[in-house]
Structure formats: C-alpha cells, structure tokens
Design a protein around this motif. Structure first.
Motif, short mmCIF file in Angstrom:
data_model
loop_
_atom_site.label_atom_id
_atom_site.label_comp_id
_atom_site.label_asym_id
_atom_site.label_seq_id
_atom_site.Cartn_x
_atom_site.Cartn_y
_atom_site.Cartn_z
N VAL A 62 0.88 -1.18 0.00
CA VAL A 62 0.00 0.00 0.00
C VAL A 62 0.91 1.22 0.00
O VAL A 62 1.75 1.38 0.89
N ASP A 105 -1.61 5.92 -2.43
CA ASP A 105 -2.93 5.37 -2.14
C ASP A 105 -3.58 6.08 -0.96
O ASP A 105 -4.77 6.40 -0.98
N LEU A 135 -9.96 2.95 1.60
CA LEU A 135 -9.10 2.95 0.41
C LEU A 135 -9.90 2.58 -0.84
O LEU A 135 -10.93 1.90 -0.78
N ARG A 160 -9.12 0.53 -3.23
CA ARG A 160 -9.22 -0.92 -3.41
C ARG A 160 -9.79 -1.55 -2.14
O ARG A 160 -9.24 -1.41 -1.06
#
Length: 615
Positions: A348, A352, A429, A431
């Motif tokens: 990560v 992000d 986040l 994703r």
C-alpha cells in the motif's frame, strides 16, 4: 526236545513282544511318545513357573502400588510455583508413570494436573504451576502401571504457596469475574502503579486469582509491555514472547521467568529498502506473535529521508517518512536469526493513502500521523507515519500474513511463500476486495485482526475502536458520549467479493444500538483490544483494554460471549493501571488479553485414563 522247547519258548517270547509292539507302537513310536510326554511335562512346568512368576510380579506390583512405598516432599515454593520430590522405595517390574493433582484446600473444583512423569529408581522432581498466592494446597500422586487396571493414589501432601509481596496479587482475586466463564486462564500485561515494583505479564484463573507472573522490572525497571504471546518450543517447554516498548526490544522468557534471546534494532539496522539505507530503526510495541514453529513476528519502522522531495502533508513539511516493516525472527538460531523482513509500503503506497485523504465523504478519516522527532532519535525534524501497523497475525494454516493498518482502517493479507498481496479489506481505500453489506458494518482504527476458524467457519475478527465512527469526533465536546467500540468478525467471500458480519459485540447495550443515547453508554476503547476464540470451547473473548469513558475508567474489560456475540457468558473486570491513564490517552492501559489453557504443561483437564478406575 529240550532244544525245541527252548526254541519254542524263545519264539513265544518274540511273539509276545511282537504282540505288545502292536499295542504300544513300534520302538520309534515309543521314542516319539517319550519326547511328547517330556514336552508336555515341560510345558506344564513352564506354565506353573510362569504363573508363579506372574504372581510374584503382581505381588511386587502390588507392593509398588502400596502408598507406604511412596514419599512426596515439598522442596521449595517461589514465584507462584512449587517444586516437589516424588520417590518410591520399590523397583517397578514394568513401565509406570504418575501425575500430581493439586488444588486449593477449600476449592477442589480448581484441581490441576501436572505433566506426566515416568517412575524411576531416583527421586523425580515435579514443578507445579498455576498456584494462587499464599494459599493452602493438597497434592496427590496418581500412579498407573502396565498390567495394573486401576489408577492408585499413592501419596498425599499439603503445602502452602508463597506470597508475591504485592497487594494486588496477595489480597484475594486480582480480577473480578461475573458469570460463568469457560476459559482456563487469562494472560495480560500489568503494571503496579502504587509501588512501580511490577511491570510484566500476569495469568489469572477462572476465579480471578493470579496464578502466574513474569516481572520484567527485575531486569529492566521502567518496562512497558504491550504485545506478547505464548508458544511451546521444540523442547516442549512453554515460552513467552514479550515486546518491551521502553527498552525497544523483543525477547523470549520461559515459564520460570528466565529471559533468553533478545532482538534489538541493531540486529536489523544494516538492511536497506530498494538499496537505500535508512536510519533510526526501532521496534513498535504492537506485535510479538509466535508461529507454531516457535518463530516470532514483530513490527517496527525506520526513517527514510525525503530529501529534496519537499513532502507536504496537511500543510506541514515532512522531513522523514516512517517505513514500516514486519519481520520473522527465530530466537533459537544464533546465525542470521531474522529470516524475513517485509516492507509494508510495497503493498500500500503513500499515494494510495493521499488519494483517499483527498477524496470526499469518509475518506477524510484517513489518519496522517505526523510525529516530531525527539532527542532519542538520531534524526531531526518530523516524520510521517501513515500505516501505524497495529498487528500482524498468521492465518490458521499459517500460509498468510494478516496485517492491520490502523491509520488506513485497512487489513491486508500477504502470501507467506510468494509475498504477494492476496486481498485488501478497507473502509476507506479505493481498493476494497470485500464490499460491506451496510455502511455501519465498516471498522475504524482496527487492532489485532486475526483469521480464525470458529465452529467450522473461517472469520476475520478484529477490535473496531470506532474512533472515526459517525458522530464520534475527537475535537467534539461530546467525545465521551458519541463514540463506542466493538469486537467484530466478518466472513470474507472471495467468490462474491463480499464481507458478511458474523459477530458484533459492544457493552452494555450489545445489539440494541438504535440511538446516539445508547451509543453514549457503551464502552469506548481508545487503543488495543482483541477478539479471539476461547480455546476448547465455542465461545469468544472480546477485550477492551484502554477504556476512555469516565464511567468505565476504573477497569479494563473482557467479555466471554457465545460464538456470534449475542449472549454474554461472563464479565471480566481487569485491574486499572493508574500510570497509563494520561499517557495512553485512555485509561486502564493494557493492550491485549489472551485466553490460554496452560502455563507450562499443567492442565485442568487430565486425560480420561487418569480419572477412571481410581482407588
């Protein structure tokens, strides 16, 4: 004629002999008969001798099982464990073994059984663990031997365990328990705020009495223990992994309290990230978890100079980026004991996190933790920590690392073999591999995310602190009223990409949080906590270890519940730690609570073979 008569007489004799031979067999048959008769006689004699030998051995075994042939003696008691000597004056004809059962004189329902020991010609020393302080005990030697169809109590002794010298330990139960718990022992960190003479780990029994401890203060005054775990080494001896934040070290100690191997930051400070050297290596206090093979997972970070990049976050200039990692350490290997070091930013990125921070709605709940570097760190200026790894655990079959990212309200799973990202589960986040059924199912500031199998179903369980839950705002004057925490578990379905909530527990209004007023009355946990299965049961334990609200501030709490959190089986009120009240931003000041079944091989449930046919 006379000769003929003689000849005739001789023939008659031969004929008679021949006649007898037809009745009794030929000479060869006669010899066979003699051998058969001899063999039969030998077998008969052998059976008689064998029976006599059996009777003799049974008599010897009976004598060996006689209590008058046994002696049990208390050698010494210290640190809530006692050493006994068990001795017999009779040699055993066959294999035999014994256990020592022992219990408080006035509480036989708390009986404990020692490890099994083989009977020998010399005295056998037995260690008794799980003893309450300053308590009268009864100890019995329970013996079984090959060829003997019953368990025999061959010796009995009373003794008194030692006092600890700390009021919290010696003056009755250390933990107050309401209800009917099924756990055997609870293990947790404790610090005596009155005298500062104790900082370490404590285990209590189902009645709340301290029955084991490890006092780190003896070797390291000022210790601050957060993460810990228990594991069994290859020597079949219990060890404890301890993370001391004060000395910035991770170490193992045995059940007797002896400190063994220690991992320090300098053991890994020669590592690089993508060829770049880092500085100010340190371990965080958040993890010290053992694998089944006795290796230790722990976490830390090192500072990367951002140089001329001029990193600006929330209108502040950042000099360093905290590169967080977790590693695998083998405390029983001297050469290259750190077998693996994994950088979390490989999975990560800062981009992000910034992307989520710049988004709308709930995305502003991403925490950008900016820390001023103090004098203890070589670097100067400030650093950014955007993960704040609060735990790393292993999947049940140990094929995955499960990493909790507190500041990003995210949990990720990494394959241990390939080190590839398997899935990402996030409340903020972009994703997120598992969609929530409802916005209220999301988790905030997670701690101790653990994959475990409960009643045949694998679930991801974690402590949802709720710091960024709707209506819970740090700067609000009503911070004491509109924040609450919960233990929560999800069933993650990779095929459908969904997460269904399978466990949800808060206190005291569990399951009826229909208004802010009710939320205001529930426990709010500021830091730490865990949600774990109770071994050998179908129950769960949810622990709130750093309680913030004033009405709960006299204790930390753990709750034993059913498998889905719908029913509270027991309420465990853990001791309040005064010195951590202000330092932790909350009160009580523990980090985790673990239910365990044994300190060092003893158990409350002996094998059935030791319980039946007892005389």
């Amino acid at each position: 004629m006379a000769e003929d008569a003689t000849l005739l007489e001789g023939r008659k004799t031969k004929l008679e002999l021949s006649k007898d031979a037809t009745l009794c067999g030929t000479p060869k048959q006669q010899r066979n008969f003699i051998w058969v008769a001899f063999y039969a006689l030998a077998i008969t004699c052998g059976l008689v001798l064998r029976r006599a030998s059996i009777l003799e051995r049974e008599a010897t075994l009976d004598a060996a099982m006689d209590p008058s042939a046994w002696e049990i003696k208390v050698l010494n008691c210290a640190n809530l464990r006692c050493h006994l000597s068990v001795k017999t004056s009779v040699a055993f004809p066959k294999a035999a073994s014994f256990v020592v059962s022992y219990w408080p004189l006035d509480a036989a329902e708390y009986a404990v059984y020692s490890r099994e020991h083989e009977v020998s010609s010399a005295a056998t020393e037995v260690e008794l663990y799980r003893l309450r302080p300053h308590t009268q005990y009864v100890a019995r030697v329970r013996l079984k031997a090959e060829g003997f169809d019953k368990i025999v109590v061959v010796a009995e002794q009373t003794f008194e365990s030692n006092a600890v010298g700390c009021n919290k330990f010696d003056n009755g139960p250390m933990v107050r328990i309401e209800g009917d718990p099924s756990f055997e022992l609870l293990l947790f960190p404790y610090m005596d705020g009155e005298t500062d003479s104790f900082r370490g780990l404590v285990a209590v029994d189902r009645a709340g009495y301290a029955v084991w401890y490890f006092n780190r203060t003896i070797s390291a005054p000022g210790a601050h223990v957060e993460a810990f775990s228990q594991f069994t080494s290859m020597r079949d001896t219990a060890h404890f992994c301890v993370n001391d934040q004060n000395t910035v070290s991770v170490f193992v100690a045995d059940a007797a309290g002896s400190v063994g191997a220690t991992l320090l930051p300098e053991h890994v400070s020669n590592r690089t990230k993508n060829g770049t050297a880092l500085e100010s290596w340190t371990f965080m206090g958040h993890e010290c978890r053992a694998t089944r093979g006795g290796q230790i997972v722990t976490t830390g970070f090192a500072l990367a100079d951002v140089g001329s990049q001029k990193l600006e976050v929330e209108d502040e200039s950042i000099h360093y980026l905290a590169e967080e990692f977790f590693l695998l350490w083998d405390p029983f290997v001297e050469d290259e004991p750190v077998t693996e070091l994994v950088w979390v930013s490989d999975y990560v990125s800062l981009e992000d996190a910034v992307k989520a921070l710049d988004g709308e709605g709930d995305n502003e709940k991403v925490i950008m933790e900016i820390v001023d570097v103090d004098d203890a760190v070589a670097a100067t200026g400030s650093y950014l920590m955007y993960f704040h790894v609060s735990s790393v655990s292993l999947a049940p079959d140990e094929d995955l690392y499960v990493v909790t990212l507190r500041n990003l309200h995210t949990v990720i799973a990494i394959n241990r073999t390939s080190l590839e990202l398997v899935w990402q589960f996030s409340s903020v986040l972009e994703r997120n591999d598992f969609s929530f059924a409802s916005p209220s199912d999301r988790f905030w500031d997670p701690h101790d995310a653990v994959l475990d199998t409960v009643n045949g179903t694998q679930r991801l369980c974690l402590m949802d602190e709720g710091y960024f839950r709707d209506a819970c705002e740090e700067q609000s004057e009503s911070v004491d009223y509109y924040c609450y925490s919960r233990g929560v578990c999800y069933v993650l379905d990779a095929a459908s990409g969904s997460a269904s909530k399978a466990y949800d527990y808060s206190f005291p209004n569990n399951g009826v949080l229909s208004s802010l007023h009710l939320e205001a009355m529930d426990v709010f946990n500021k830091n730490g906590g865990d949600v774990v299965p109770v071994p050998d049961t179908r129950h769960m334990l949810t622990a709130f270890t750093s309680v913030y609200k004033t009405q709960f501030a006299s204790n930390s709490y753990a709750f034993e519940t059913d498998a889905d959190g719908g029913e509270t089986k027991a309420i465990i009120k853990l001791p309040h730690i005064e010195d951590w009240t202000s330092a932790s931003g909350g009160t009580s000041g523990l980090y985790r609570v673990l239910p365990i079944t044994s300190v060092n091989g003893e158990g409350a449930h002996a094998p059935e073979a030791w319980l039946s046919h007892t005389s």
